[in-house]
Motif scaffolding. Structure first.
Motif, short mmCIF file in Angstrom:
data_model
loop_
_atom_site.label_atom_id
_atom_site.label_comp_id
_atom_site.label_asym_id
_atom_site.label_seq_id
_atom_site.Cartn_x
_atom_site.Cartn_y
_atom_site.Cartn_z
N ASN A 168 0.82 -1.21 0.00
CA ASN A 168 0.00 0.00 0.00
C ASN A 168 0.86 1.26 0.00
N LEU A 169 1.95 1.26 0.75
CA LEU A 169 2.84 2.42 0.77
C LEU A 169 3.45 2.67 -0.60
N SER A 170 3.85 1.61 -1.28
CA SER A 170 4.42 1.74 -2.63
C SER A 170 3.39 2.32 -3.59
N GLN A 171 2.17 1.82 -3.51
CA GLN A 171 1.10 2.32 -4.38
C GLN A 171 0.78 3.77 -4.07
N ALA A 172 0.76 4.13 -2.80
CA ALA A 172 0.40 5.49 -2.40
C ALA A 172 1.35 6.50 -3.01
N GLY A 173 2.63 6.24 -2.93
CA GLY A 173 3.61 7.18 -3.47
C GLY A 173 3.48 7.37 -4.97
N SER A 174 3.08 6.33 -5.68
CA SER A 174 2.98 6.42 -7.13
C SER A 174 1.70 7.13 -7.59
N LEU A 175 0.74 7.37 -6.71
CA LEU A 175 -0.52 8.01 -7.10
C LEU A 175 -0.45 9.53 -7.08
N ILE A 176 0.41 10.09 -6.26
CA ILE A 176 0.45 11.54 -6.09
C ILE A 176 0.81 12.22 -7.40
N GLY A 177 0.00 13.23 -7.74
CA GLY A 177 0.22 14.00 -8.96
C GLY A 177 -0.45 13.42 -10.19
N VAL A 184 -4.53 13.88 -7.77
CA VAL A 184 -4.30 13.39 -6.41
C VAL A 184 -3.22 14.24 -5.75
N ASN A 185 -3.57 14.87 -4.62
CA ASN A 185 -2.62 15.67 -3.83
C ASN A 185 -2.05 14.89 -2.67
N GLU A 186 -2.85 13.96 -2.15
CA GLU A 186 -2.46 13.24 -0.93
C GLU A 186 -3.07 11.85 -0.97
N VAL A 187 -2.39 10.90 -0.37
CA VAL A 187 -2.91 9.54 -0.26
C VAL A 187 -2.79 9.10 1.19
N ARG A 188 -3.86 8.56 1.72
CA ARG A 188 -3.85 8.05 3.09
C ARG A 188 -3.90 6.53 3.04
N VAL A 189 -3.04 5.92 3.81
CA VAL A 189 -3.02 4.47 3.92
C VAL A 189 -3.69 4.12 5.25
N THR A 190 -4.76 3.35 5.17
CA THR A 190 -5.49 2.95 6.38
C THR A 190 -5.59 1.43 6.43
N ASP A 191 -6.21 0.93 7.47
CA ASP A 191 -6.40 -0.52 7.60
C ASP A 191 -7.26 -1.08 6.48
N THR A 192 -8.12 -0.23 5.89
CA THR A 192 -9.03 -0.69 4.86
C THR A 192 -8.49 -0.48 3.45
N GLY A 193 -7.34 0.19 3.30
CA GLY A 193 -6.76 0.40 1.98
C GLY A 193 -6.30 1.83 1.78
N LEU A 194 -6.34 2.27 0.52
CA LEU A 194 -5.88 3.61 0.17
C LEU A 194 -7.06 4.55 -0.04
N THR A 195 -6.88 5.79 0.40
CA THR A 195 -7.84 6.86 0.15
C THR A 195 -7.08 8.01 -0.48
N ALA A 196 -7.50 8.42 -1.68
CA ALA A 196 -6.86 9.53 -2.38
C ALA A 196 -7.60 10.81 -2.04
N VAL A 197 -6.83 11.87 -1.75
CA VAL A 197 -7.42 13.19 -1.52
C VAL A 197 -7.06 14.02 -2.74
N LEU A 198 -8.08 14.45 -3.47
CA LEU A 198 -7.87 15.20 -4.69
C LEU A 198 -7.57 16.67 -4.38
N ALA A 199 -7.11 17.40 -5.38
CA ALA A 199 -6.79 18.82 -5.22
C ALA A 199 -8.01 19.61 -4.74
N SER A 200 -9.21 19.15 -5.11
CA SER A 200 -10.44 19.82 -4.69
C SER A 200 -10.81 19.51 -3.25
N GLY A 201 -10.08 18.59 -2.61
CA GLY A 201 -10.37 18.21 -1.23
C GLY A 201 -11.26 16.99 -1.10
N VAL A 202 -11.79 16.52 -2.21
CA VAL A 202 -12.67 15.34 -2.22
C VAL A 202 -11.82 14.09 -1.97
#
Length: 134
Positions: free
Chosen positions: A82-91, A105-123
């Motif tokens: 998940n950490l590897s995938q998260a880094g590759s999603l940004i931008g 994608v501005n930010e990616v959160r890694v949680t127990d349930t998987g990845l959550t992408a935070v878009l530039a709009s905040g969504v």
């Protein structure tokens, strides 16, 4: 200035989750040995426990211990993936599975349930099957 970030859970959280799963089994190695000793002390001397039965109990407990260790290792492996995938999603550009939300994608959160992408709009968009990333 926007700073891209990857939020992660710590290794301690992963270990804690695995330890919590181990505790859910309701018994650990020391408890098992204590119960086994008590069972041996309390058995009827004229009708002792069969050695085969004792070995079967030990083997069963050993299998449970191995399964718990395997689960811990798998959780750490998934977390690393998940950490590897998260880094590759940004931008990159992301479109939700239902095609209603898209953005960079501005930010990616890694949680127990998987990845959550935070878009530039905040969504926030869960990165699950059907999500398109370009």
């Amino acid at each position: 200035m926007v700073v891209n970030a990857v939020s992660t859970t710590t290794a301690a959280t992963t270990t804690s989750a695995a330890d919590a799963a181990a505790k859910k089994t309701g018994i650990d190695y020391d408890t098992f040995l204590t119960l086994l000793v008590e069972q041996m002390k309390s058995q009827d001397p004229t009708d002792p426990m069969d050695a085969t039965e004792q070995i079967a109990q030990l083997a069963t407990f050993s299998q449970v211990e191995q399964t718990i260790q395997t689960n811990k290792n798998l959780e750490m492996l998934l977390q690393s993936s998940n950490l590897s995938q998260a880094g590759s999603l940004i931008g990159r550009s992301l479109t939700s599975a239902d095609q209603t939300v898209s953005g960079v994608v501005n930010e990616v959160r890694v949680t127990d349930t998987g990845l959550t992408a935070v878009l530039a709009s905040g969504v926030e968009v869960a990165v699950t099957s059907g999500v398109t990333i370009r």
